[in-house]
Motif scaffolding. Sequence first.
Motif, PDB file in Angstrom:
ATOM      1  N   THR A   1      49.173  -2.861   6.678  1.00 58.14           N
ATOM      2  CA  THR A   1      49.745  -3.978   5.928  1.00 58.14           C
ATOM      3  C   THR A   1      49.293  -3.948   4.480  1.00 58.14           C
ATOM      4  O   THR A   1      50.086  -4.203   3.569  1.00 58.14           O
ATOM      5  N   LEU A   2      48.029  -3.606   4.240  1.00 57.89           N
ATOM      6  CA  LEU A   2      47.550  -3.487   2.865  1.00 57.89           C
ATOM      7  C   LEU A   2      48.089  -2.229   2.202  1.00 57.89           C
ATOM      8  O   LEU A   2      48.508  -2.242   1.048  1.00 57.89           O
ATOM      9  N   GLY A   3      48.096  -1.124   2.956  1.00 57.99           N
ATOM     10  CA  GLY A   3      48.421   0.166   2.380  1.00 57.99           C
ATOM     11  C   GLY A   3      49.887   0.373   2.072  1.00 57.99           C
ATOM     12  O   GLY A   3      50.248   0.826   0.985  1.00 57.99           O
ATOM     13  N   ARG A   4      50.766   0.041   3.025  1.00 61.22           N
ATOM     14  CA  ARG A   4      52.187   0.330   2.784  1.00 61.22           C
ATOM     15  C   ARG A   4      52.745  -0.611   1.724  1.00 61.22           C
ATOM     16  O   ARG A   4      53.699  -0.269   1.025  1.00 61.22           O
ATOM     17  N   TRP A   5      52.168  -1.809   1.577  1.00 59.36           N
ATOM     18  CA  TRP A   5      52.582  -2.702   0.487  1.00 59.36           C
ATOM     19  C   TRP A   5      52.249  -2.055  -0.851  1.00 59.36           C
ATOM     20  O   TRP A   5      53.050  -2.047  -1.785  1.00 59.36           O
ATOM     21  N   TRP A   6      51.054  -1.510  -0.952  1.00 61.48           N
ATOM     22  CA  TRP A   6      50.624  -0.816  -2.169  1.00 61.48           C
ATOM     23  C   TRP A   6      51.520   0.388  -2.443  1.00 61.48           C
ATOM     24  O   TRP A   6      51.982   0.616  -3.565  1.00 61.48           O
ATOM     25  N   MET A   7      51.805   1.154  -1.391  1.00 62.15           N
ATOM     26  CA  MET A   7      52.516   2.419  -1.549  1.00 62.15           C
ATOM     27  C   MET A   7      53.993   2.224  -1.888  1.00 62.15           C
ATOM     28  O   MET A   7      54.635   3.120  -2.429  1.00 62.15           O
ATOM     29  N   THR A   8      54.545   1.041  -1.574  1.00 61.29           N
ATOM     30  CA  THR A   8      55.950   0.797  -1.901  1.00 61.29           C
ATOM     31  C   THR A   8      56.126   0.230  -3.298  1.00 61.29           C
ATOM     32  O   THR A   8      57.242  -0.111  -3.690  1.00 61.29           O
ATOM     33  N   GLY A   9      55.051   0.099  -4.072  1.00 60.23           N
ATOM     34  CA  GLY A   9      55.202  -0.175  -5.488  1.00 60.23           C
ATOM     35  C   GLY A   9      54.992  -1.595  -5.951  1.00 60.23           C
ATOM     36  O   GLY A   9      55.465  -1.966  -7.023  1.00 60.23           O
ATOM     37  N   THR A  10      54.266  -2.399  -5.177  1.00 60.34           N
ATOM     38  CA  THR A  10      53.998  -3.758  -5.647  1.00 60.34           C
ATOM     39  C   THR A  10      52.650  -3.824  -6.337  1.00 60.34           C
ATOM     40  O   THR A  10      51.759  -3.022  -6.081  1.00 60.34           O
ATOM     41  N   GLN A  11      52.521  -4.809  -7.215  1.00 60.45           N
ATOM     42  CA  GLN A  11      51.188  -5.140  -7.712  1.00 60.45           C
ATOM     43  C   GLN A  11      50.465  -5.891  -6.603  1.00 60.45           C
ATOM     44  O   GLN A  11      51.043  -6.747  -5.933  1.00 60.45           O
ATOM     45  N   ASN A  12      49.201  -5.570  -6.432  1.00 59.46           N
ATOM     46  CA  ASN A  12      48.479  -6.141  -5.310  1.00 59.46           C
ATOM     47  C   ASN A  12      47.830  -7.473  -5.659  1.00 59.46           C
ATOM     48  O   ASN A  12      47.746  -7.876  -6.808  1.00 59.46           O
ATOM     49  N   GLY A  13      47.358  -8.124  -4.627  1.00 60.08           N
ATOM     50  CA  GLY A  13      46.629  -9.374  -4.814  1.00 60.08           C
ATOM     51  C   GLY A  13      47.367 -10.573  -4.282  1.00 60.08           C
ATOM     52  O   GLY A  13      48.518 -10.489  -3.851  1.00 60.08           O
ATOM     53  N   GLU A  14      46.698 -11.687  -4.283  1.00 58.45           N
ATOM     54  CA  GLU A  14      47.236 -12.979  -3.848  1.00 58.45           C
ATOM     55  C   GLU A  14      47.905 -12.889  -2.487  1.00 58.45           C
ATOM     56  O   GLU A  14      49.040 -13.303  -2.294  1.00 58.45           O
ATOM     57  N   ASN A  15      47.193 -12.330  -1.546  1.00 62.06           N
ATOM     58  CA  ASN A  15      47.726 -12.231  -0.191  1.00 62.06           C
ATOM     59  C   ASN A  15      46.939 -13.098   0.783  1.00 62.06           C
ATOM     60  O   ASN A  15      46.963 -12.875   1.978  1.00 62.06           O
ATOM     61  N   ASN A  16      46.190 -14.069   0.251  1.00 68.16           N
ATOM     62  CA  ASN A  16      45.387 -15.025   1.013  1.00 68.16           C
ATOM     63  C   ASN A  16      44.102 -14.434   1.574  1.00 68.16           C
ATOM     64  O   ASN A  16      43.270 -15.175   2.094  1.00 68.16           O
ATOM     65  N   ILE A  17      43.945 -13.116   1.530  1.00 63.67           N
ATOM     66  CA  ILE A  17      42.704 -12.516   2.000  1.00 63.67           C
ATOM     67  C   ILE A  17      41.926 -11.864   0.865  1.00 63.67           C
ATOM     68  O   ILE A  17      40.845 -11.345   1.069  1.00 63.67           O
ATOM     69  N   MET A  18      42.516 -11.910  -0.357  1.00 65.75           N
ATOM     70  CA  MET A  18      41.859 -11.286  -1.502  1.00 65.75           C
ATOM     71  C   MET A  18      40.406 -11.738  -1.679  1.00 65.75           C
ATOM     72  O   MET A  18      39.509 -10.905  -1.837  1.00 65.75           O
ATOM     73  N   PRO A  19      40.090 -13.045  -1.665  1.00 62.26           N
ATOM     74  CA  PRO A  19      38.690 -13.439  -1.897  1.00 62.26           C
ATOM     75  C   PRO A  19      37.744 -12.835  -0.870  1.00 62.26           C
ATOM     76  O   PRO A  19      36.615 -12.461  -1.194  1.00 62.26           O
TER      77      PRO A  19
END
Length: 420
Positions: A253-271
């Motif tokens: 869930t973390l990796g494929r979101w990154w790999m498809t070209g989004t800026q990361n963060g603000e996914n409620n688990i960042m802190p």
Amino acid sequence: KWLLNLAYWSNNRMNDEAQIGFVDLHRNYFNLPNVILHDYGYMPGYDHHSNPEYLPPRIGSENYKALVKELRAKDVRVVNYIIGWLWNTTLESYRMEEGEKAGLLMEQGIVPLTYAGSHDLSAGICPATTLWHKKIVETSTTLVGKYGVSGLYFDYFTNHTEDCFNTDHGHAIAGGDYWTKAVHGLLEEVRTECQKLDPETMISAEHTAEWCIDVVDTSHSGGVTSDTPAYFAVYHGYTQVFGGVQNCSTPQTLGRWWMTGTQNGENNIMPWLASDVFGDMGPYYRMLLWCHAQFARPYLGYGEMLRRPKIEGDLPILPGSNCGQYQAAFPVPAVEGSAWRAPDGSVGLFFLNYDKQTHKFTWTQDLNEIVGIGPDQKLKVTQWTPKGELIVGEWAGGVVTKTMSIDSWGLIALKLEVLP
């Protein structure tokens, strides 16, 4: 430009020192300087507990202004949350400014009162009304001009569409393009007036919408609804999307979101990724952010998505994560890849192993397609590692096929440049 070159979004609050301190926790752990602090705790206009009125901020005008300036000096950009069409009915401003006149009038003959996470009920407000345009524009220009924030994040505009049957609002009665036309015009007005005060003001929407991407700079998306990244394939070179699969902390869930070209963060688990609550996922996520900042940004940040590499091998299929409404929703192979063309014409290839086991796999990428790199051309190949870039060697262009081994929760990032 500052948005394009951003490392990640931090979903924070700025109501007290403990909440503000999260941004330093993130920066120190992820070891990346530039970040957006999305002041999501500043719930103006509808949450009586956080802030009864839009302005002044709960910590006071001068304190908030000084804090924004202090954070900006540390390369932290403050972006304020604004709810697009709810107005707390208990507020003095709602009564004094006759907010009910701008209310969404439904076919039942009432203005809906919507519960949205606060202790008070809020009226849905029609975005086509002059009153609401004035309210939103004044609030936005005050935040940018007086308080010096770098951007504005508008919720409820793109995915909470409602009909309105009030004939006094000057719009077509429900249906048609009334909602998209009204919201587009309002965002355009906000953008124009705010950029008179600060030409670098950034406007963000919550949830992607093609009909307003010319008046917003990015959109938040918090879920995955398809295994086909169609929006990124079509629009990635034109607009940004940020966020991540909310409430999920698995490698896929973390990796494929990154790999498809989004800026990361603000996914409620960042802190919590930065405080070891999710164990090994913190270092894994940090590796992804480092690669994006140091190497992958011309591709994953603002490149053009190409057809994915074809991947073959004895690879297990991993199940989708059980994350409620934000579930990954579909199984994924242990190793996935994506391909991109950067503005300089180079090609970026990225592979992730979502599994704890090391895997051997074979990938094929047709460089003739779209990018026009034929077999008669030579490529300089560079690989990113957390310790720096390595020159892999020279490859022939055309249809490239390679067999590689990828470590547990590993990342392979390659840059292919045509040699003169």
